[in-house]
Design an enzyme around this catalytic site. Sequence first.
Site, PDB file in Angstrom:
ATOM      1  N   HIS A 121       0.866  -1.179   0.000  1.00 28.40           N
ATOM      2  CA  HIS A 121       0.000   0.000   0.000  1.00 28.40           C
ATOM      3  C   HIS A 121       0.906   1.233   0.000  1.00 28.40           C
ATOM      4  O   HIS A 121       2.023   1.203   0.516  1.00 28.40           O
ATOM      5  CB  HIS A 121      -0.873  -0.037   1.260  1.00 28.40           C
ATOM      6  N   ASP A 198       2.890  -4.100   8.060  1.00 28.56           N
ATOM      7  CA  ASP A 198       1.618  -3.415   7.843  1.00 28.56           C
ATOM      8  C   ASP A 198       0.523  -4.456   8.002  1.00 28.56           C
ATOM      9  O   ASP A 198       0.305  -5.287   7.134  1.00 28.56           O
ATOM     10  CB  ASP A 198       1.606  -2.798   6.443  1.00 28.56           C
ATOM     11  N   GLN A 201      -4.714  -5.233   6.849  1.00 26.08           N
ATOM     12  CA  GLN A 201      -5.638  -6.208   6.264  1.00 26.08           C
ATOM     13  C   GLN A 201      -5.556  -7.578   6.941  1.00 26.08           C
ATOM     14  O   GLN A 201      -6.213  -8.525   6.498  1.00 26.08           O
ATOM     15  CB  GLN A 201      -5.347  -6.362   4.767  1.00 26.08           C
ATOM     16  N   LYS A 224     -10.999  -0.717   9.967  1.00 24.26           N
ATOM     17  CA  LYS A 224     -11.127  -1.920   9.144  1.00 24.26           C
ATOM     18  C   LYS A 224     -11.529  -3.140   9.973  1.00 24.26           C
ATOM     19  O   LYS A 224     -11.700  -4.227   9.432  1.00 24.26           O
ATOM     20  CB  LYS A 224      -9.812  -2.201   8.401  1.00 24.26           C
ATOM     21  N   CYS A 361      -4.650   2.435  -3.847  1.00 21.11           N
ATOM     22  CA  CYS A 361      -3.426   2.943  -3.198  1.00 21.11           C
ATOM     23  C   CYS A 361      -2.272   1.958  -3.382  1.00 21.11           C
ATOM     24  O   CYS A 361      -1.488   1.704  -2.463  1.00 21.11           O
ATOM     25  CB  CYS A 361      -3.662   3.226  -1.716  1.00 21.11           C
TER      26      CYS A 361
END
Length: 407
Positions: A121, A198, A201, A224, A361
């Site tokens: 991302h 990261d 997700q 999220k 993104c």
Amino acid sequence: MDVKTVRSKFPILDQEVNGHPLVYLDSAATSQKPQQVIDAVEDYYKRYNSNVHRGVHTLGSLATDGYEGAREKVRGFINAKSMEEIVFTRGTTTAINTVAASYGRANVKQGDEIVITPMEHHSNIIPWQQLAKSTGATLKYIPLKEDGTIDLNDVEETVTENTKIVSVMHVSNVLGTINPVKEIAEIAHKNGAVMVVDGAQAVPHMKVDVQDLDADFYAFSGHKMCAPTGIGVLYGKKKLMKNMEPVEFGGEMIDFVGLYDSTWKELPWKFEGGTPIIAGAIGLGAAIDFLEEIGLENIKQHEQKLADYAIAQLKDIDGVTVYGPEKRAGVVTFNCEDVHPHDVATVLDAEGVAVRAGHHCAQPLMKWLDVTATARASFYLYNNEEDVDAFVKALIKTKEYFGDVFG
């Protein structure tokens, strides 16, 4: 997992869009919020709205207990050793930028290497680009295999003794690829580098244990994972965080302020300058309670079944290309031949189906895929097979709408 009961907890899903029942397939962008999270935020504002850590009055104590209680819930949720390792941020972007600006600028110099992947991302690319530019370090990329996965042999070849930071997304927001971050961390540490993950997700969809992964830093967002927008988390190992300098200065994060010098609070508060995101943190704590009641393993299995179900149907539609590996998280990114993804998403929206369209993104990944944009359906705990059926039916209608242009 009783999906019907789960769906009933989300008031926003009980509506029509453009004359059709809402089918929300954009949870990778932001998830919907269950009633108990909405209630927790409302209760804070209605019953004990106050600043934290400052007042000795009753409302201030209740607010502080709620805010710090949420920190403890986060600690347990990702199995951090200590609450000192949990910093509240505005989201994943702020968390990664904090690592780049604080740890990166203090530990990366000319000739050093920063290693990431082309699937990242933008929030996990641009901070490292800027760090490399400001320090003279080299930004390197681990190559991707044809199916959008990472080969650990390529990691071994890319990460060297000059590498200071390796930063990789746990799960791709485009391909659904689940990266072997534990094994990548082992390679990074073997070469003396720190591992940044990261987890935007991943944390909402699967059980994450930062100690088992041996991540040095792990970042994720609340919005999220059924929590409010504007709240996120940076996990960092205490031995690293205690030597890092804050990147925002002002109230709340100080110990002593003189006319010409100041000292900082201990962890984690030295990284939380200004009035924190109190309601957001309390909402995040309520979201964690909600997700743990259902069970992260149940959520993971449910989403993967939906993704498999969707892909099996999409493969039967002429002109549809699905991107990503066979084994994936609950994300299905696709394109329709000769039809721009924005047009696809527009027609789907007319049928009440919400999907994402664009570069997500992830422009370097779009270039790697040799496309300008894609459409994406992303699933969460409140979706069911009927949602997939409605999505596929709407996509077939899209094909009919564009006729011979679609092919």
